[in-house]
Scaffold this active site. Structure first.
Site, PDB file in Angstrom:
ATOM      1  N   HIS A   1      39.223  42.816  30.208  1.00 49.87           N
ATOM      2  CA  HIS A   1      38.785  43.825  31.173  1.00 49.87           C
ATOM      3  C   HIS A   1      38.030  44.983  30.530  1.00 49.87           C
ATOM      4  O   HIS A   1      37.515  45.852  31.226  1.00 49.87           O
ATOM      5  CB  HIS A   1      39.992  44.351  31.961  1.00 49.87           C
ATOM      6  CG  HIS A   1      39.693  44.592  33.411  1.00 49.87           C
ATOM      7  ND1 HIS A   1      38.434  44.838  33.883  1.00 49.87           N
ATOM      8  CD2 HIS A   1      40.515  44.596  34.513  1.00 49.87           C
ATOM      9  CE1 HIS A   1      38.476  45.011  35.197  1.00 49.87           C
ATOM     10  NE2 HIS A   1      39.721  44.858  35.602  1.00 49.87           N
TER      11      HIS A   1
ATOM     12  N   ASP B   1      34.255  42.698  34.313  1.00 46.24           N
ATOM     13  CA  ASP B   1      34.913  43.213  35.521  1.00 46.24           C
ATOM     14  C   ASP B   1      35.123  42.077  36.521  1.00 46.24           C
ATOM     15  O   ASP B   1      34.635  40.957  36.337  1.00 46.24           O
ATOM     16  CB  ASP B   1      34.107  44.350  36.153  1.00 46.24           C
ATOM     17  CG  ASP B   1      32.666  43.960  36.463  1.00 46.24           C
ATOM     18  OD1 ASP B   1      32.440  42.803  36.871  1.00 46.24           O
ATOM     19  OD2 ASP B   1      31.768  44.805  36.285  1.00 46.24           O
TER      20      ASP B   1
END
Length: 520
Positions: A490, A494
């Site tokens: 992350h 995304d």
């Protein structure tokens, strides 16, 4: 001329060691390759040989002191010494003595078996003492922390001695076994044991002898072999607390095991330890056993721990309809089977992924340790997690962007067969850029896979299930569906990116014709 002997590197990551025993004293004349002292690292007992002929003028450390790597160990005077005339060179000349009988004995030195590998476990000997070897004949299987490797013979000849037993730890660049070289005779005195092999073999024997007679160090450390120290580490036992039953308090494996079972040895004799251990086992109930985590399993444990603790994972799941792809494979598999090609669904998954990566290159990237740089790779080296007999292995197929589905299928079959036997090379395990884990081949539908660091994404494929779904006419029909689960880094990926990437990958798999057209 006086010269300091600098303690060399004695193992990867080793910065200091304990002086267990000096084999020389000040004023002694020494020869090149003569053992000068035994030192103990946190991994093994190592014997240090001299690199010059000369006279020892000063020992910088006392027995039991801690010496630093790359620091002076002792001082010697190298002036006016004739190497051939020194009596101390006699041990180094022991190996060529065999030539006088018409036989040449030579130690086989364990070669480099992977970058950064300094030791390995003997998994299985494929030969025994007395066997006749052919050149390149496999002699043993060894386990590193990366793979199972088979060691071949370098020369034809007869096996004289195996220096290690099954399960023991062998050191790279140390003698593995001794053999009598085929076709040697007194007419060829120049062909003798290699300059490195003979001193190392002698050093190994002297190391064992000196370790068995040396007194315990004065700083409270126990006297024990590297194998015993390793066992103590695996059982989380402080060796200094274990009463040794050997000469001068030497600790044996039975002493450690007895101490672990709650019955410290009496220290009177090693043979007395066996009945104590047997009695403990006979009277125990609801017991347990301790099994060390080593080799590939230990490497995987470290890798997974590092990945989870440094990468913020997030998971994205999707359903893929494989009905059309399964039908296409059914039409083609028999045709390619006649050519010896095993056409599974996996080559289609890998090629479709490579096509999708072209539009989403961030899925094929790596981030540096402080997350300040992102490296994009032109090659799509797609890894496949394999449940092998030695643990989880993740070999990868290099350059999938330049390979056809059939080429990927051929390489995949070869790679997975080797991986299941634990016989993939280090090169095949390195350089992966993204990974597929086919957990569905065993069972299960949804997973939360751990990223194969330093990659940024991994996908787990669930099992294919025939499930009811509504078609465009509102009718219920059976479709072949698979649940897939992504884990992404992350820090750089995304949710929107991985969703769009998955939709493209999914479209290639659900409509194989679009994938074939994209390959043109």
């Amino acid at each position: 001329m006086k010269k300091d002997f600098i303690l060399p590197d004695i193992g990867e990551g080793i910065v200091e060691c304990e002086i267990v025993e000096w084999l020389v004293k000040e004023g002694d004349r020494i020869a090149e390759d003569q053992p000068v002292c035994d030192v103990m690292t946190d991994k093994a007992l190592v014997q240090i040989p001299a690199v010059y002929d000369g006279v020892v003028t000063k020992l910088y450390y006392a027995k039991g002191d801690i010496a630093k790597v790359h620091a002076p160990l002792f001082e010697m005077d190298t002036d006016g010494v004739a190497p051939a005339a020194t009596p101390a060179s006699a041990p180094a000349q022991a190996a060529p003595a065999a030539v006088a009988t018409g036989k040449q004995l030579e130690d086989f030195i364990l070669p480099d078996i992977g970058e950064g590998i300094v030791e390995c476990e003997i998994v299985e000997w494929l030969i025994k003492e007395g066997d006749v070897l052919a050149e390149d004949q496999p002699v043993c299987d060894v386990m590193t922390d990366k793979a199972l490797v088979q060691i071949p013979a370098k020369y034809a000849g007869k096996v004289v001695k195996l220096h290690y037993a099954k399960g023991e730890i062998a050191k790279v660049h140390s003698p593995l076994f001794q053999q009598e070289i085929a076709g040697t005779s007194t007419a060829a005195p120049a062909v003798v044991a290699t300059p490195v092999a003979a001193p190392v073999c002698a050093a190994k024997a002297a190391s064992v002898a000196s370790a068995s007679t040396a007194a315990p160090a004065g700083n409270g450390k126990a006297l024990a072999s590297p194998a015993v120290r390793r066992l103590a580490r695996e059982l989380s036992i402080d060796l200094s607390l274990v009463p040794g039953s050997g000469d001068k308090g030497r600790v044996y494996k039975d002493d450690v095991k007895a101490y672990a079972n709650g019955g410290a040895t009496s220290g009177v004799a090693k043979v007395a330890a066996a009945p104590v251990k047997a009695a403990t086992v006979a009277t125990s109930t609801g017991g347990s056993r301790v099994e060390p985590i080593k080799g590939i399993k230990a490497a995987m444990a470290r890798q997974m721990q590092d990945s989870v603790s440094t990468i913020p994972h997030f998971t994205y799941c999707e359903e893929i309809d494989l009905t059309e792809l399964i039908a296409l494979r059914g039409q083609l598999k028999d045709q390619y089977a006649k050519q010896g090609i095993k056409l599974t669904l996996m080559p289609f998954f890998m090629k479709a992924m490579s096509l999708a990566i072209k539009q989403f290159p961030i899925m094929n990237s790596q981030v540096n340790s402080d997350c300040s740089e992102l490296t994009y790779f032109d090659d799509h080296n797609i890894g496949i997690a394999v449940d092998s007999k030695v643990g989880l292995l993740v070999p990868n197929i290099k350059g999938c962007q330049n390979k056809s589905i059939v080429q990927i299928a051929q390489e995949l079959t070869k790679l997975t067969d080797a991986a299941r036997e634990g016989r993939v090379s280090p090169a095949e395990l390195k350089g992966g850029t993204i990974t597929i884990s086919n957990i569905g081949a065993i069972g299960g539908t949804v997973a939360t896979p751990i990223i194969n660091k330093p990659e940024v994404a991994i996908v787990a494929l669930g099992k294919t299930q025939l499930l009811p779904r509504f078609n465009a006419k509102g009718e219920v029909e059976g479709r072949s569906l698979m649940q897939i689960s992504w884990s992404g880094d992350h820090r750089v990926i995304d949710g929107g990116t991985i969703a769009r990437f998955t939709n493209l990958w999914k479209s290639y798999l659900e409509q194989p014709s679009s994938m074939l057209l994209s390959m043109v």
